[in-house]
Enzyme design. Structure first.
Site, PDB file in Angstrom:
ATOM      1  N   PHE A 152       0.840  -1.207   0.000  1.00 44.76           N
ATOM      2  CA  PHE A 152       0.000   0.000   0.000  1.00 44.76           C
ATOM      3  C   PHE A 152       0.870   1.251   0.000  1.00 44.76           C
ATOM      4  O   PHE A 152       0.701   2.145  -0.837  1.00 44.76           O
ATOM      5  CB  PHE A 152      -0.927  -0.026   1.228  1.00 44.76           C
ATOM      6  N   TYR A 153       1.812   1.334   0.926  1.00 43.48           N
ATOM      7  CA  TYR A 153       2.672   2.515   1.017  1.00 43.48           C
ATOM      8  C   TYR A 153       3.560   2.669  -0.208  1.00 43.48           C
ATOM      9  O   TYR A 153       3.798   3.781  -0.676  1.00 43.48           O
ATOM     10  CB  TYR A 153       3.512   2.477   2.290  1.00 43.48           C
ATOM     11  N   ARG A 154       4.035   1.569  -0.742  1.00 44.81           N
ATOM     12  CA  ARG A 154       4.886   1.630  -1.942  1.00 44.81           C
ATOM     13  C   ARG A 154       4.119   2.237  -3.118  1.00 44.81           C
ATOM     14  O   ARG A 154       4.689   2.974  -3.919  1.00 44.81           O
ATOM     15  CB  ARG A 154       5.415   0.242  -2.301  1.00 44.81           C
TER      16      ARG A 154
END
Length: 181
Positions: A152-154
């Site tokens: 998700f963060y990537r």
């Protein structure tokens, strides 16, 4: 991506009252929250208020139209020592490097998959950029709870602080350029 309005849009916008600080919610609202991850549910109920009062972190909640917690995140000050980060990050930076920590981010199980996590993240990034105007924080860092959170963060441009690290960062100067601050 970061210049967008951080609140959910379209039909979803009418379902939410907005993002509020933790002190505006009741214990009952916090206890009713369930994101499907016990550690995140428990932290909200048992640690968030103490951290808020003692200065450990500040928690923000997205409240639904019927006064339930749709999701939350917390931010705090942080620092990265040069040995923890790749050379391109530490170049021309003080040691330690001033940072903002996104310590938790969770969305209610019943609302997952509706871009609420993305909206909360955009709002958290916008707050981190505002903080950086005063503290000159260089990066927003987070340590994802699992592989799904890591992915998700990537997707939002977070990168490992160095090769093989689980700690991820987002360079705030790049975000400021994107959103025009």
């Amino acid at each position: 991506m970061y210049g967008k309005n951080p609140m959910p849009d379209g039909k979803a916008a009418n379902r939410f009252k907005g993002i509020v600080r933790l002190d505006q919610a009741s214990d009952e609202q916090l206890k009713a929250f369930d994101c499907g991850k016990t550690v995140l549910n428990n932290w909200l109920v048992t640690r968030a208020r103490a951290n808020d009062v003692n200065g450990g972190s500040r928690t923000y909640l997205l409240i639904t139209g019927d006064d339930r917690v749709a999701g939350y995140f917390c931010l705090s000050n942080y620092a990265l020592v040069h040995e923890e980060v790749k050379a391109s990050v530490r170049r021309n930076m003080p040691n330690p490097i001033p940072a903002t920590l996104l310590g938790r981010l969770a969305v209610s199980s019943e609302l997952q998959g509706q871009d609420i996590g993305s909206s909360l993240l955009r709002y958290a990034v916008s707050l981190a950029v505002k903080v950086a105007e005063f503290t000159n924080s260089a990066v927003l860092v987070t340590e994802p709870i699992d592989e799904s959170a890591f992915a998700f963060y990537r997707r939002f441009g977070f990168e490992p602080v160095k090769a093989g690290a689980s700690l991820l960062m987002l360079r705030l100067h790049a975000v400021r350029e994107i959103i025009g601050r």
